[in-house]
Each structure stands twice: as C-alpha cells, then as structure tokens.
Write an enzyme that holds these catalytic residues in place. Sequence first.
Site: not given
Length: 333
Positions: A128, A241
């Site tokens: 990710c 994130h």
Amino acid sequence: MFDSVAIAGVTGAVGQEFISLIEQRGWRGGRFRLLASARSAGRTVRIAGIEHTVEELTESSFTGVDLALFSAGGGTSKRFAPAAVKAGAVVVDNSSAFRMDPNVPLVVPEINPDDARNHQGVIANPNCSTIIMVTPVWPLHRVNRVKRIAVCTYQSASGAGMRAMEELQNQTRDVLDGKPAKPEAFPFQCAFNLFSHNSAIDETGYNTEEVKMVRETQKIFHDDDIRITATCVRVPVLRAHSEAVNLTFENPITPEEVREILSSAPGVRVVDQREPQHFPMPIEASNIDDVLVGRIRQDISQPDGCGIELFVSGDQLLKGAALNAVQIAELLT
Ligand code: A2P
C-alpha cells in the site's frame, strides 16, 4: 466481465472494499464465491442486493472460477493461490507472497499496465505505501528521471487489517475514559501515539515495509538504479496513509512544472493551496480513489534545482489495496 469471481479474505478490511468496488463498478452478471477462514463460514454478505454465503477457503474452492482476488495474508496466498491457478483462475494477490517473484508481474495500472498481460496465473498488487508513493511519482519520472527518493510514511491502522482498526477505535475510547490501552493487534499503544512500523527489522536496520518500498518501486518502474530510502511509521489514523516524499531528479525541475504534470496525471489529485494551508490530509483522502498530492515545493537543500518535496495522502484500503487490485483485474477484460 468475469463469469465467476472468488474473493479470498472477503470478511477482512480489504475484502469488504472488494465488495463495494464490485458493486460500484457494475461487475454484474458474474457468480461470486466468497471465501474466508472456517470461523466465518456460513456468514452472509450482500452483493448488489443478493445474499451470498461465505465458505471456508480450501484447495477445491476454485472450480469454475476465472478471477480470484486474494487478501487473506501472505501465508494463505502461498497455500491456496496455486490451487486457484491450477483450476484456471487468474489470481490478483494483495499479499507480499509473490511480489518479488520474477515470474509474477507487480502492477499499478497507471504505471505498468502492460506487465499485467504477461502473467503466468498470478499478478501481484504492490504494498500500500508503495502504490500511494509511486502513483504521483511516476508521471514526474517519465518527464524527468527521478534518481533518488527519500520517503517518510505516516501509516494508518487499516494496513494491519480490521482488528487493528477496531483496536485503534477501542483504545481511543479507553484512553479517553482513563482506562489502560490494551495493545493486541499492534505491539504498542496506537491511540495518541506513533511507533516505527511493526514489520521485522533486518541486519541493515531497515524494516520489511521500508525494504518493500525500495524493491517494489524499482520493479514497477523497471529501474534498478533508482535509489530509495524509507522510514515507515504507524500513526493513529484509521484508513489513509500519508507520506513526505523527497525527490532528486536528473535535471532541474520547478514546482510549477511538477504541479502542471500532476494536474493531469491519472489517479492523482493536486491539493496544494498555500493560502488557507489546505494540503493532503488522511481524512480527505479516505474513501476516495485518487491519491492527494500537495506541499509541492523546491527542496532548498538541493541548490542545483533538481530537488522537489511532496506530501501525499491516499486511501490505504482503496488505491493502496482493493481498488488497485480491481483495476488490475479490469485490465484483463
Ligand atoms: P476471517 O474473518 O474468517 O478470519 P484483515 O486483513 O482485515 O485482518 O482480514 C483478513 C482476511 O483473511 C479475513 O477475511 C480472514 O477471514 C481471512 N483469513 C485469515 N486467515 C485465513 C485462512 N487461514 N484461510 C482463509 N481466510 C483467512
């Protein structure tokens, strides 16, 4: 679209996003096999209003399946993906199990879609943090080669799965109520704290997450000479994130040029308003497809004009995981 789609890990954080994306993107007409551990067998999940029963993932789960989306951890992928391939399915695997296998393409559709077509049954979805970094860096790299990346991450709980997201919520409540925080999914308190990413540290002192960002970027860019260093940190954010990305280009480049390139780049949205100080934030990156990019400025420590600073936020469960995997599958149709 696909006649028969299996989802391994359907009850997990990424698994649930697969279902929403399949509904949103109109993957209709196909049959679905929803797979998880024996603990979840018998649960029901609705797809476009139709109830499906979750089955235990076994080697015989893939008869007649033509696409298998895996997000049930590396061990599960290693054990069951070969059975899916043997049954004739293409596996798009969200785990780290096969990413660095030279026979397995590692794909971000905005960057290297052609690699997906050279699969031998398995296509890997990158980590990710890697996806969220490379999606905005690639369009710049194409115009002016990036020689070096130094990145620091601010990673959300969702990267560690559903239990970790619940842990952050419960710990936040507990701490506010004056109760002790109980770390279970994470090794340390996550609420009101941050800590170095909890993946294993190797003999160089880098953790596995940091090493993934280095190696996976080189593989996706087909550029083993690009130099990358990363520091990965877990922060008390639920599902997006963020990353501070420092770039060194081969030739001088201005923030205006960077803004211009990124404003038409696929999968990216520029959020870079200096006056109200409106820049990428995980809260605004959550539940959207695009990676937000801002704080675009010249790196004053590189007087040759070749340095640029960026700050990015991207939904870890969407572009960082389920969306990228679904986009890979769509390349095959
Ligand atoms: P289950 O819910 O039955 O444990 P997350 O990353 O959010 O923690 O989700 C992990 C997903 O992987 C869940 O759907 C989980 O199912 C599934 N899973 C974990 N271990 C196995 C296993 N050994 N076999 C099949 N599915 C598994």
